[in-house]
Design an enzyme around this catalytic site. Structure first.
Site, PDB file in Angstrom:
ATOM      1  CG  HIS A   1     -59.725  39.827  -3.256  1.00  0.00           C
ATOM      2  ND1 HIS A   1     -59.449  38.893  -4.239  1.00  0.00           N
ATOM      3  CD2 HIS A   1     -60.084  39.112  -2.150  1.00  0.00           C
ATOM      4  CE1 HIS A   1     -59.645  37.680  -3.759  1.00  0.00           C
ATOM      5  NE2 HIS A   1     -60.026  37.778  -2.488  1.00  0.00           N
ATOM      6  CG  ASP A   2     -58.076  38.784   0.543  1.00  0.00           C
ATOM      7  OD1 ASP A   2     -58.505  39.853   1.004  1.00  0.00           O
ATOM      8  OD2 ASP A   2     -58.725  37.716   0.601  1.00  0.00           O
TER       9      ASP A   2
ATOM     10  CE  LYS B   1     -57.204  37.735   3.862  1.00  0.00           C
ATOM     11  NZ  LYS B   1     -58.110  36.580   3.647  1.00  0.00           N
TER      12      LYS B   1
ATOM     13  CG  HIS C   1     -56.365  42.149   4.676  1.00  0.00           C
ATOM     14  ND1 HIS C   1     -57.423  42.151   5.566  1.00  0.00           N
ATOM     15  CD2 HIS C   1     -56.923  41.983   3.445  1.00  0.00           C
ATOM     16  CE1 HIS C   1     -58.557  41.973   4.904  1.00  0.00           C
ATOM     17  NE2 HIS C   1     -58.288  41.873   3.613  1.00  0.00           N
TER      18      HIS C   1
ATOM     19  CG  HIS D   1     -62.274  43.519  -0.516  1.00  0.00           C
ATOM     20  ND1 HIS D   1     -61.064  44.152  -0.332  1.00  0.00           N
ATOM     21  CD2 HIS D   1     -62.168  42.312   0.112  1.00  0.00           C
ATOM     22  CE1 HIS D   1     -60.258  43.373   0.347  1.00  0.00           C
ATOM     23  NE2 HIS D   1     -60.897  42.235   0.648  1.00  0.00           N
TER      24      HIS D   1
ATOM     25  CG  ASP E   1     -64.647  37.594  -1.619  1.00  0.00           C
ATOM     26  OD1 ASP E   1     -64.063  36.556  -1.968  1.00  0.00           O
ATOM     27  OD2 ASP E   1     -64.376  38.211  -0.569  1.00  0.00           O
TER      28      ASP E   1
END
Length: 456
Positions: free
Chosen positions: A286-287, A290, A315, A339, A368
């Site tokens: 999901h990240d 970044k 991101h 998200h 999350d």
């Protein structure tokens, strides 16, 4: 350091072994299920066909048996039944009574005008004659016959109507009878049917059992390939997840836990197999965007300025761009791209509202935040599970989908208790077991499907 490395290697070997075992067990079950379905289909189709053919054969046998008994009347009929004298009438009546005393319950002779001339009925069987009467008098075409089987009062009966031949093979009238199949003949028929069906079933079963090791041998290479794909993709996901966690000063455990929470919520609401797989990959990555955020912003200990926050928001698009390079990760883009959207439309990047936000992204948002609240971070202590649930309920309808929140809060306590005391290695094994069954379920045992069916 060496001890830690050895422990990690032992864990990797154990995880690989368990994954290989899970893959092998799944494919074995898949083969067995398909062989069983094939066996069942063949038993029904072949057994049904054999049963139908045997029933026709036995019907013909009974028909010939009835004709053999009734042939005595044809042999004794020399004139048109309309022109019988007293002597011929008495003679045919006696013969009809003889048939009634054997296997026929009712014997009737009709003339060419289809008028009843002679009738004999076995004593005490008048009720059967009445109950079967509506099926009778179906006179055949020239030179033909008719027959019909009936099961009445635990008796197998056949109504037969055949023409009687006189001199020169001319039709002199018609014979109609209700033939009773004796119990011994019925028992013999049942025994023969069961014997044939048992033989067919055993033959199909034996053939199916022989096919199992053959199919298994043909799929050994596929089993190894499926396991290699599962482990290779799992390692790739883990590497990306670790890289993100290292850059964000986060822990790998967060990725594992949030994926597990999202997976369980997806299972609870009945997501399809493909959606579950996309949810898993999206939760893991999901990240991923970044990775492209500069350290001064990503690692800034204090609050971000509006300009810095705008950079941080990128991101999301960076993550989508990264995943676009991989076809088998494309399904993860829904979670990665959306998200940070909120149910009331106040999120980013697109400000989507309500059900315009993809379902997987709505699921992940709850998982999350729940894990973030219940986890200890450098800048905060962990919340209690009850406080975290209360926070989700407060944000229900604004940040989160209210229907999903109402479902998640019913399963959250059990999930939290299940994972809260686990070490990272234990969490990996738990998640790996859950992931394997979803990704392996998408694999075809006769070949590997397209990218959506690849294992993690």
């Amino acid at each position: 350091m060496n001890q830690e490395t050895n422990i990690r290697k032992d864990f990797d070997v154990k995880a690989d072994t368990q994954a290989a075992l899970a893959t092998s067990q799944f494919i074995h079950r898949k083969i067995l299920v398909r062989l069983f379905l094939g066996w069942l289909f063949l038993c029904i189709m072949i057994g049904g066909s054999v049963l139908w053919l045997e029933i026709i054969r036995f019907q013909q046998f009974i028909h010939e048996l009835a004709l053999k008994e009734s042939a005595i009347l044809s042999a004794e009929t020399t004139d048109n039944l309309e022109q019988l004298d007293e002597s011929a009438f008495q003679h045919l009546t006696t013969l009809a009574q003889q048939l009634v005393n054997q296997h026929f319950l009712v014997v009737e002779l009709y003339d060419l005008d289809k008028q009843l001339r002679i009738e004999a009925v076995r004593q005490g069987q008048e009720a059967i004659e009445y109950s079967i009467d509506r099926y009778r008098h179906r006179f055949p075409h020239q030179g033909g016959f008719s027959r019909a089987f009936h099961f009445i009062n635990d008796q197998l009966l056949m109504v037969i109507l055949v023409p009687l031949k006189g001199p020169g093979n001319a039709i002199a009238g018609y014979f109609e009878g209700i033939f009773q199949v004796d119990q011994q003949t019925i028992d013999n028929i049942k025994y023969e049917l069961l014997r044939i069906l048992l033989f067919v079933t055993i033959s199909i079963t034996f053939t199916t059992l022989l096919m199992y090791p053959i199919i298994l041998a043909l799929n050994r290479g596929l089993i190894k390939l499926s396991n290699d794909l599962l482990m290779g993709n799992m390692e790739l996901m883990n590497v990306l997840g670790c890289a993100i966690a290292e850059r964000d000063s986060d822990t790998n455990s967060h990725n594992y836990r949030v994926t597990y929470y999202a997976l369980r919520l997806g299972e609870t609401i009945g997501l399809s197999g493909e959606d579950i797989r996309n949810l898993i990959t999206g939760s893991f990555l999901h990240d991923v965007g970044k990775i492209g955020i500069r350290d001064p912003i990503l690692l800034k200990p204090g609050k971000l300025t509006p300009q810095e926050f705008k950079v941080m928001e990128t991101h999301v698009s960076l993550g989508v761009n990264i995943l676009s390079k991989s076809s088998w990760l494309s399904g993860a883009q829904e979670v990665v791209a959306f998200h940070h959207e909120k149910y009331d439309g106040s999120g980013y990047l697109q400000g989507l509202k309500g059900k315009a936000i993809p379902l997987n992204a709505r699921i992940f948002a709850i998982a999350d935040v729940f894990d973030a609240l219940t986890s200890k971070r450098p800048y905060k202590e962990s919340w209690s599970m009850d406080d975290a649930i209360a926070a989700l309920e407060r944000e229900s309808g604004s940040h989160f989908d209210p229907k999903l929140v109402s479902i998640f809060v019913t399963i959250a306590p059990a999930l939290y208790d299940e994972v809260s005391g686990l070490e990272e290695s234990q969490m990996v094994m738990l998640l790996q077991h859950c992931i394997a069954r979803h990704f392996l379920a998408s694999a075809n045992i006769t070949g590997i499907k397209s990218h959506h069916s690849n294992a993690i």
